[in-house]
Design an enzyme around this catalytic site. Structure first.
Site, PDB file in Angstrom:
ATOM      1  N   ASP A 467       0.866  -1.207  -0.179  1.00  0.00           N
ATOM      2  CA  ASP A 467       0.075   0.212  -0.003  1.00  0.00           C
ATOM      3  C   ASP A 467       0.879   1.278   0.001  1.00  0.00           C
ATOM      4  O   ASP A 467       2.019   1.152   0.579  1.00  0.00           O
ATOM      5  CB  ASP A 467      -0.745  -0.069   1.261  1.00  0.00           C
ATOM      6  CG  ASP A 467      -1.953  -0.749   1.215  1.00  0.00           C
ATOM      7  OD1 ASP A 467      -2.170  -1.398   0.168  1.00  0.00           O
ATOM      8  OD2 ASP A 467      -2.717  -0.809   1.944  1.00  0.00           O
ATOM      9  N   ASP A 787      -4.468  -2.752   4.922  1.00  0.00           N
ATOM     10  CA  ASP A 787      -4.996  -2.156   6.263  1.00  0.00           C
ATOM     11  C   ASP A 787      -6.430  -2.127   6.253  1.00  0.00           C
ATOM     12  O   ASP A 787      -7.051  -2.216   7.081  1.00  0.00           O
ATOM     13  CB  ASP A 787      -4.663  -0.786   6.347  1.00  0.00           C
ATOM     14  CG  ASP A 787      -4.626   0.054   5.391  1.00  0.00           C
ATOM     15  OD1 ASP A 787      -5.447  -0.256   4.377  1.00  0.00           O
ATOM     16  OD2 ASP A 787      -4.249   1.367   5.209  1.00  0.00           O
TER      17      ASP A 787
END
Length: 1186
Positions: A467, A787
């Site tokens: 990410d 996440d």
């Protein structure tokens, strides 16, 4: 708050007021209420309590202020409603673990042989004086015959205790890890009007909990207020559709379910064993399967069994709890059933790369050992029989029977000892020690490892999909540019420069249209930065309000959360958030929106100009704005957010989102900066040096993503790389029917470095495509960071899933293998280093162990065949086994990692465990040791001028000759242990030896014990004390190992073409088949040999046959006219894509090859329907793997 009995219907009066601590409802009433769903629950609440507020009053809590947090009150609630804690199942006691260790077959054979030997040594028939075998000369020696049997039994006890102790400490570590994970889990509640985070176990009935996207609900509750709340209840109901929750339709929230969208507040109504999850656990009699479900490990069995049950593609989510519950029931039943269950479960488990290689290797070595030991026994017995009855022509008489049987038992003991030495039972131990040691140390490097083998898999990683926000960047966002009132401000303007009406609109929009849990708090340290709580992007916008010298809190106080008419919360498909307010001073509604600029601007038809008036905003204006404002911001690495509004005069249909999120008026566009972490560029260059490709997968605009990727070093100037947006990526990899094709994907992923504006599905597709791909020299091992809740499938699919400890949602943590406690990319590089270290530690141990194995087996075998007796006695062999297994695994598995590990390429999936260099070392040292041992065996007595120990009678005393052989053998192992520290042909074997105190202490400790055994071991160890000269010679020969090691490392490996590697992964030819069965076949056949599970074996064969027929049917029909053999693997992809429709629905049924093949339509129903799975996962599902 007074207990309001007016709401209390007479039929429900509570007799047991004293126990329930004068609360207005009992635990049982609340439990019954929580068992109802949707409409039933709403009517029950209305009928018995009035409304949710009335339930709050009965529970003496305030929906707005929460509980007082007074310890006496909390204690009372614990007494009345229980604690939020499901007691774990009792761990296995040490004695149970000892009993399990005793189940080892080789040990059982040894025990039986030792007991027979003991029994016979006490049996003295009449007339033993004139012993016909000519064996025993001395009565005292005959009396000492029991010693060997007793010594073997004693050695077995030591081995068993060591094994049990290791299992016990491993289980203890698991529990410690689990409790650490549980302590990390906190939940947001309101107490005394303050929003605080408390550990999940401290939640009590009556608490007001705030729930938001990504939470895993820790207790049952009833919704008080919700915004666009959707829950995934599949873990309880098995239904994969998300359930919309609202006060009017369905206010019941259940523990163990996941919040997929929206936010809200609930009053906790049941905790611990009284919650829905708790009730299920109680029914199963498995109070403690809880943590085992999370750890997904049988902590007590061999490590080979502890492969983690990762569900494929996150499909089998519904099945998971059932699996562990099944395990739970079996724990309660008899041992036999438990074993059966475990055997059956073997097939469901997926293995890590290292474990599949180790299982294979262990089975191969075990087979070789079994053959050698059987041959030893057969040759010894034949030689004895021919020599005694043939050559010497003796008769078998009754009184000689015990003597002959003792000889046979002795031969059996020698054979079993060869087997014990040959079977590397130290392997699972070395793996466990190495992993457990690494996991402990990785905690300090901010890696909380949830699944042991993830740590080792990480060493093989060839690709990392990361990410951007929070991992590569600091996740501390600030607004640095803005476009409003027709002006592009390169820095935050002064409030006076902005039209007052526009400013008012902007401040109201930001303050109201954001989660009320998001706040900016003053710094805890003096002079530090203010603390950002909640969503970081919203914090940046609130920071803009503060920079404009305004305050958001008074506006929120004026419009509390209860007054929000409708909220469309942010999710990955909307990429925007909107909040609707009812106008207080007239009819109509006002909606504030914010979201990704290119998405929200497309829905804007007006824009506010410099004078604060709204003017028409056409498509060409929008294109110009994108060109002049948004792209320059994005090229500076800024994330652009558009803030807009809309007024409604009449009430529209709120469920028709397309019409509502349209015709907006743009207030402003802001550019938010999220600076790259200082340490990230260096960490990424380390990864690239180590041969690991880093890819960035982000939801951001492509220009922003490209700018950040360049700053990080993911994109190097002048390189040939791809940066794609999600939609372009999908166009390139999908065919006309919208199905993903592996061949197309294989053209894209090798060059892809940045995937922007990607959805979680894109991330999953990319990860799965890279893992399944067979292009390139080696197959890829992929690590993924995530996440969000939607990252769950990608985290599960990846070989190693990293969840963010700070920003990560509970769902992501649950799906992950490792939690990054500091959300930092550099911690991933540390994990790579530790993973490679584990792999190297195992290889070092293997190099050492196999040298000992080869030498000990050949010496015992040849010695037994030529001299009728193994030069190394059973007890000595067990001691050698102990030092080379337990102690060596401890010494070599705890080497600390060095930066040098990051200077070589990853091993990959199919690299053999034992490289050519290692094979050269193993065979080279084996040659040295064999030459020395045989020289001593056949000419040692001349060299040392002592009596020969060969051809000694049955119970003769230990000879100096054989003691020297044993001592020299152990000395050579000790010095070879130092050689084994290097496996890549390095010259300096002492490098960094002081950094590993465990290694030094093990080597010195073994040496000290060896002195004690030789000097004072006496009869049990078949040793006699040696002189100082003899000791010096033994040590000198041992040191020769180090010199010989230097000679071996001077031989160039590439010249030794004849050397074979061993311990391969899955051969490349088998990959297409392996992909179809997800590797279960190869692993489990090996596993079954270890478990001797014949039932499974036959079942497996049948399934393979069925499966091959089905696959062939597919292959022939789908790939007629395709000549490329590689294209076979894409069937798997074609089938396993969620959008795949069973062929029977889409087109005429595929004809099968021959009559007796399984027709496609006659596949087992489970593989067609697949209980809640997408139909395409048939071949891919567990049901269908071997």
């Amino acid at each position: 708050m007074a207990n309001n009995t007016a709401d209390h219907p007479p039929g429900n009066s509570v007799a047991e007021v004293d126990h329930e601590g004068d609360f207005g409802c009992t635990m049982m009433q609340l439990r019954e209420l929580m068992e109802l769903r949707s409409g039933e629950a709403v009517s029950k609440i209305a009928e018995c309590y009035g409304d949710v507020q009335a339930i709050c009053r009965r529970l003496k809590t305030s929906p707005i202020e929460g509980l007082s947090g007074n310890p006496a009150d909390l204690e009372k609630r614990h007494a009345a409603f229980g604690k939020n804690f499901i007691p774990p199942k009792k761990p296995k006691t040490f004695l149970q673990l000892v009993w399990e260790a005793l189940q080892d077959v080789t040990l059982i054979i040894l025990e039986v042989a030792a007991i027979i030997s003991l029994g016979l040594s006490f049996y003295h028939p009449q007339g033993e004086g004139n012993d016909t075998s000519g064996g025993v000369e001395d009565e005292g020696e005959a009396q000492a015959g029991w010693i060997e049997g007793a010594a073997i039994l004693f050695s077995v006890i030591i081995v068993v205790l060591v094994t049990a102790f290791n299992d016990w400490s491993k289980e203890k570590q698991f529990r410690g890890l689990q409790s650490r994970i549980e302590q990390e889990q906190k939940f947001t509640v309101i107490r005394k009007g303050q929003v605080i985070q408390i550990p999940v176990s401290e939640i009590v009935v009556g608490d007001i909990a705030q729930i938001k996207y990504g939470d895993l609900l820790p207790a049952d509750g009833i919704l008080i207020q919700g915004n666009d709340l959707k829950i995934d209840e599949s873990s309880l109901t098995g239904e994969s559709d998300h359930v919309r929750k609202s006060l009017e339709k369905d206010p019941m929230l259940l523990s163990g379910t996941h919040v997929m969208e929206g936010s809200g507040r609930m009053v906790v109504s049941a905790v611990g064993l009284n919650s829905q999850t708790g009730i299920i656990f109680t029914l199963l009699g498995a109070g403690g399967e809880d943590e085992e479900k999370k750890v997904k490990k049988g902590c007590n069995s061999h490590l080979l069994e502890t492969a983690l049950t990762k569900t494929q593609d996150g499909i089998a989510l519904e099945i998971q709890p059932l699996k562990s519950e099944e395990g739970a029931e079996s724990e309660e039943k008899e041992e036999k059933e438990e074993k059966e269950k475990r055997k059956v479960n073997v097939t469901k488990k997926e293995k890590s790369v290292l474990q599949s290689k180790l299982t294979r290797l262990a089975v191969q070595i075990g087979k070789a050992g079994l053959i050698m030991s059987s041959m030893t026994v057969i040759i010894l017995i034949l030689y004895f029989v021919i020599e005694t009855f043939g050559v010497q022509g003796r008769e078998w008489t009754a009184e000689c029977t015990p003597i002959y049987i003792q000889y046979f038992v002795k031969f059996l003991i020698i054979g079993v000892t060869v087997l014990v030495v040959a079977v590397p039972e130290g392997l699972p131990l070395a793996v466990t020690i190495s992993l457990a040691y690494s996991v402990k140390k990785m905690m300090k490097d901010n890696n909380l490892v949830r699944h042991l083998d993830a740590c080792e898999t990480m060493g093989n990683a060839t690709a990392i999909c990361s990410d951007k926000t929070g991992t590569l960047t600091m996740n501390r966002m600030t607004v640095v540019q803005a476009y409003m009132g027709d002006t592009h401000y390169k820095s935050i303007p002064e409030p006076e420069a902005i039209n007052s009406e526009t400013l008012e609109l902007l401040v109201n929009s930001i303050s109201i249209n954001s989660a009320y849990t998001t706040k900016i708090l003053p710094s805890e340290k003096e002079g530090g930065l203010p603390r950002h709580v909640g969503n970081k992007t919203e914090c940046a916008l609130l920071g803009l309000v503060l920079d404009l010298k305004r305050d958001y809190q008074p506006i929120r106080d004026e419009v509390p959360e209860e007054n929000l008419y409708k909220v469309y919360t942010f999710n990955s498909s909307r990429k925007s958030m909107s909040t609707v307010l009812k106008n207080t001073n007239g009819p109509g509604f006002r909606m504030y929106s914010k979201g990704a600029s290119e998405i929200v601007l497309r829905k804007c038809s007006h824009i506010i100009d410099a004078s604060g008036q709204s003017r028409v905003f056409k498509a060409k204006d929008r294109d110009e704005m994108v060109r002049k404002v948004i792209e320059p911001m994005a090229c500076d690495g800024l994330r652009t957010i558009c803030i807009a509004m809309r007024d409604f005069t009449t009430e529209p249909d709120w469920d028709n989102e397309a019409d509502i999120l349209n015709d907006l008026t743009c207030i402003c566009v802001v550019g938010i900066e999220d600076p790259v972490r200082h340490e990230v560029p260096e960490a990424i260059s380390k990864c690239q040096r180590a041969g690991i490709t880093v890819r960035m997968v982000t939801g951001d605009n492509i220009n922003t993503a490209r700018a950040i990727a360049t700053k990080c070093g993911i994109l190097q100037p002048g390189e040939d790389f791809l940066c794609l947006e999600g939609k372009d990526f999908n166009q390139q990899i999908r065919n006309d029917k919208g199905e993903v094709e592996q061949e197309r994907l294989d053209k894209v992923w090798p060059k892809l470095r940045v995937l922007a504006r990607s959805s979680p599905t894109d991330k999953h597709t990319l990860v799965k495509g890279i893992i399944d791909s067979t292009v390139g020299e080696t197959r890829q091992v992929v690590a993924v960071t995530g996440d969000g809740t939607n990252d769950g499938p990608a985290l599960k699919k990846a070989d190693v899933g990293f969840a963010m400890g700070i920003a990560g949602t509970d769902v992501a943590k649950e799906a992950s293998d490792i939690i990054l406690t500091d959300d930092n990319f550099t911690s991933i590089v540390k994990a790579v280093m530790w993973g490679r270290n584990v792999y190297d530690s195992i290889s070092k141990f293997l190099q050492f162990q196999l040298t000992v194995n080869v030498v000990a087996v050949i010496v015992a075998f040849t010695g037994a065949c030529i001299t009728q007796d193994s030069p190394l006695k059973a007890v000595q062999m067990l001691w050698v086994n102990l030092i080379m297994d337990t102690l060596a695994s401890l010494a070599l598995a705890t080497e600390p990692p060095t930066e040098a590990l990051l200077l070589r390429r990853p091993y990959g999936r199919d690299k053999p465990l034992i490289s050519r260099t290692m094979m050269k070392n193993i065979l080279g040292h084996a040659v040295y040791q064999l030459v020395i041992t045989f020289t001593l065996l056949f000419a040692g007595e001349k060299f040392f001028n002592i009596d020969s120990g060969r051809n000694a009678p049955l119970h003769s005393p230990p000879s100096e000759h054989y003691t020297i052989i044993f001592n020299v053998f152990v000395m050579m192992q000790l010095f070879n242990e130092i050689n084994a520290r290097k496996i890549h042909g390095e010259r300096n074997v002492f490098e960094g030896i002081y950094r590993n105190p465990i290694f030094c202490s093990v080597v010195l400790g073994t040496f000290a014990l060896q002195i004690i055994i030789v000097q004072f071991g006496g009869k049990p160890f078949s040793c006699t004390a040696l002189t100082i000269d003899q000791w010096l010679w033994c040590i000198f020969i041992g040191v020769g190992e180090l010199l010989w090691g230097q000679f071996i490392s001077a031989i160039p490996t590439h010249r030794l073409k004849f050397l074979k590697e061993a311990g391969h992964g899955i051969p490349k030819g088998d990959i297409s088949q392996e992909v179809l069965t997800e590797g279960a076949d190869e692993i489990d056949l090996a596993e079954m040999e270890l478990r001797r599970g014949q039932i499974l074996w036959f079942r497996g064969l049948n399934r393979i046959q069925t499966q091959i027929k089905v696959v062939n049917a597919f292959r022939s029909s789908l790939y007629e006219g395709l000549e490329k053999p590689e294209s076979r693997s894409s069937i798997h992809n074609f089938m396993s894509h969620p959008e795949f429709v069973p062929l029977s629905e889409e087109e005429p049924r595929v004809p099968t090859i021959d009559e007796d093949c399984v027709e496609i339509d006659q596949l087992p129903s489970s593989s067609r329907k697949g209980g809640g799975e997408p139909p395409g996962h048939s071949l891919h599902s567990h049901e269908f793997s071997v």
